[in-house]
Design an enzyme around this catalytic site. Structure first.
Site, mmCIF file in Angstrom:
data_model
loop_
_atom_site.group_PDB
_atom_site.id
_atom_site.type_symbol
_atom_site.label_atom_id
_atom_site.label_comp_id
_atom_site.label_asym_id
_atom_site.label_seq_id
_atom_site.Cartn_x
_atom_site.Cartn_y
_atom_site.Cartn_z
ATOM 1 N N SER A 184 1.218 -1.050 -0.163
ATOM 2 C CA SER A 184 -0.066 -0.443 -0.136
ATOM 3 C C SER A 184 0.625 1.137 0.012
ATOM 4 O O SER A 184 2.087 0.691 0.337
ATOM 5 C CB SER A 184 -1.056 0.053 1.691
ATOM 6 N N TYR A 197 -1.396 -1.015 10.411
ATOM 7 C CA TYR A 197 -1.719 -1.415 9.528
ATOM 8 C C TYR A 197 -1.165 -0.569 8.679
ATOM 9 O O TYR A 197 0.336 -1.317 7.121
ATOM 10 C CB TYR A 197 -2.959 -0.698 9.082
HETATM 11 P P1 NAD Z 1 -11.359 -5.670 0.606
HETATM 12 O O1 NAD Z 1 -11.884 -5.875 1.416
HETATM 13 O O2 NAD Z 1 -12.208 -6.149 -0.580
HETATM 14 O O3 NAD Z 1 -10.352 -7.182 0.399
HETATM 15 C C1 NAD Z 1 -9.803 -7.957 1.620
HETATM 16 C C2 NAD Z 1 -9.948 -9.369 2.123
HETATM 17 O O4 NAD Z 1 -8.948 -9.394 2.686
HETATM 18 C C3 NAD Z 1 -11.451 -9.214 2.282
HETATM 19 O O5 NAD Z 1 -11.649 -9.388 1.502
HETATM 20 C C4 NAD Z 1 -11.166 -10.633 3.096
HETATM 21 O O6 NAD Z 1 -11.384 -11.977 2.479
HETATM 22 C C5 NAD Z 1 -9.306 -10.367 3.234
HETATM 23 N N1 NAD Z 1 -9.514 -11.067 4.534
HETATM 24 C C6 NAD Z 1 -9.319 -9.762 5.842
HETATM 25 N N2 NAD Z 1 -9.267 -10.792 6.990
HETATM 26 C C7 NAD Z 1 -8.790 -11.682 6.794
HETATM 27 C C8 NAD Z 1 -8.721 -13.187 7.592
HETATM 28 N N3 NAD Z 1 -8.335 -12.496 9.219
HETATM 29 N N4 NAD Z 1 -8.478 -13.825 7.296
HETATM 30 C C9 NAD Z 1 -8.816 -13.987 5.818
HETATM 31 N N5 NAD Z 1 -8.747 -13.150 4.829
HETATM 32 C C10 NAD Z 1 -8.763 -12.493 5.291
HETATM 33 O O7 NAD Z 1 -10.429 -5.267 0.258
HETATM 34 P P2 NAD Z 1 -8.868 -4.728 -0.601
HETATM 35 O O8 NAD Z 1 -9.015 -3.021 -0.679
HETATM 36 O O9 NAD Z 1 -9.672 -5.267 -2.062
HETATM 37 O O10 NAD Z 1 -7.531 -5.260 0.078
HETATM 38 C C11 NAD Z 1 -6.680 -6.079 -0.543
HETATM 39 C C12 NAD Z 1 -5.690 -5.843 -0.414
HETATM 40 O O11 NAD Z 1 -5.337 -3.928 -0.850
HETATM 41 C C13 NAD Z 1 -5.433 -5.557 1.013
HETATM 42 O O12 NAD Z 1 -4.348 -5.210 0.598
HETATM 43 C C14 NAD Z 1 -5.133 -4.341 1.447
HETATM 44 O O13 NAD Z 1 -4.640 -4.022 2.705
HETATM 45 C C15 NAD Z 1 -4.661 -3.436 0.198
HETATM 46 N N6 NAD Z 1 -5.026 -2.267 -0.007
HETATM 47 C C16 NAD Z 1 -6.124 -1.721 -0.324
HETATM 48 C C17 NAD Z 1 -6.173 -0.385 -1.094
HETATM 49 C C18 NAD Z 1 -7.902 0.592 -1.002
HETATM 50 O O14 NAD Z 1 -7.725 1.395 -0.631
HETATM 51 N N7 NAD Z 1 -8.852 -0.160 -0.630
HETATM 52 C C19 NAD Z 1 -5.274 1.202 -1.049
HETATM 53 C C20 NAD Z 1 -4.381 -0.393 -0.202
HETATM 54 C C21 NAD Z 1 -3.289 -1.211 -0.691
#
Ligand code: NAD
Ligand code: MG
Length: 293
Positions: A184, A197
């Site tokens: 991220s 985080y």
């Molecule tokens: P999202 O909520 O769609 O995906 C995150 C997923 O993590 C969830 O669907 C869930 O299945 C899984 N998860 C969380 N805790 C868990 C656990 N204990 N066991 C199993 N699964 C678990 O959101 P997203 O934004 O698509 O996130 C995906 C990645 O992108 C993450 O690593 C997040 O940190 C990163 N990210 C997101 C953003 C943003 O702004 N959305 C920005 C930078 C990075």
């Protein structure tokens, strides 16, 4: 391609909304875009077997779909409460003629990480790509509000799982395999409310670079993708994200909006595809809407 053919991406202000963690994509007001209609597949991952954690929703779902369109069979993990999102991802992939195996469980547990890898190998016949993408995020205003349990949960989900999954997968990976993790922009920006985080994302960057050194002789490449704000369930399900902040989500990026999952996912194809990135290992690829690094 002319501007006429460019898809319009949603911009702030968004509807005010809040969910419990983990968020459910189906419940979001203004659905994230993950189908990548402009993307042209080229058979880059034919015969590959991929495990994508958190593939039910958000970035993981968009990656799962593109991998299937490129010819890979996929397995995705999700938490039990995310079943409807996971099933929707599976249906979408099957409608494309692809294979998607669903694995439900908690990645903060070492045993489940091993199970997810073993089940992928059993159902898909092996593992060539590991996308360690699941994460937990919960904003807090002050260090006093971060309990030891919460700190543990964030590190166990975001960092330990990456370690356990990679450790379980590597012995089964042939040269040409690839490990990709979702980092991220917070890994370098270190925003005030995301002490735990953003620390996990910093750890992920260094772990990625070090693991890339360790695995280069085995022919396994290891890379990270570091997005800026992306329109997914993660932020609307962060109880520390004020409703008004969701309204302005992504507004501070130079591009004036958050990314959509379909704009982030092609980088995961690029990093998994030997044809595209065989000389790339140990990088953290930013996707930040023109925000300078
Ligand atoms: P999202 O909520 O769609 O995906 C995150 C997923 O993590 C969830 O669907 C869930 O299945 C899984 N998860 C969380 N805790 C868990 C656990 N204990 N066991 C199993 N699964 C678990 O959101 P997203 O934004 O698509 O996130 C995906 C990645 O992108 C993450 O690593 C997040 O940190 C990163 N990210 C997101 C953003 C943003 O702004 N959305 C920005 C930078 C990075
Ligand atoms: Mg989800």
């Amino acid at each position: 391609m002319t501007n006429m053919h460019r898809t319009r991406k949603p911009k702030p202000p968004f509807n005010e909304q809040q969910q419990k963690s983990p968020g459910i994509e189906k419940k979001m007001k203004v659905a994230p875009l993950y189908k990548a209609p402009q993307y042209k597949a080229a058979g880059k991952l034919i015969g590959k077997r991929a495990l994508i954690t958190g593939g039910d929703s958000g970035i993981g779902r968009a990656v799962a779909l593109l991998y299937a369109r490129e010819g890979a069979s996929v397995a995705i993990t999700y938490l039990p409460v995310e079943r409807t999102d996971a099933e929707e991802t599976k249906i979408e992939i099957e409608e494309l003629g692809g294979q998607c195996h669903l694995i439900s469980g908690d990645l903060s547990k070492e045993a489940f990480c091993k199970k997810a890898v073993n089940e992928t190998i059993k159902k898909l016949g092996g593992i060539d790509i590991l996308v360690s993408n699941a994460a937990h995020q919960m904003r807090k205003d002050d260090i006093s509000e971060i309990t030891a349990e919460e700190f543990d949960k964030t590190f166990k989900t975001n960092v330990y799982a990456y370690f356990h999954l990679a450790k379980a997968a590597v012995p089964h990976m042939k040269p040409g395999s690839s490990i990709i993790v979702t980092s991220s922009e917070t890994s370098t920006r270190a925003p005030e409310q995301l002490l735990d985080y953003s620390s996990t994302k910093g750890a992920i960057n260094t772990f990625t670079k070090s693991l890339a050194q360790m695995l280069v002789k085995k022919g396994i490449r290891v890379n990270a993708v570091a997005p800026g704000p992306v329109w997914t369930p993660l932020n609307v399900a962060d109880e520390g994200t004020k409703k008004s902040k969701v309204r302005q989500f992504g507004a501070n990026q130079p591009i004036g909006r958050p990314a959509q999952p379909e704009e982030i996912a092609p980088a995961y194809v690029f990093l998994a595809s030997e044809a595209d990135s065989s000389y790339i290992s140990g990088i953290v690829l930013p996707q930040m809407g023109a925000e300078p690094i």
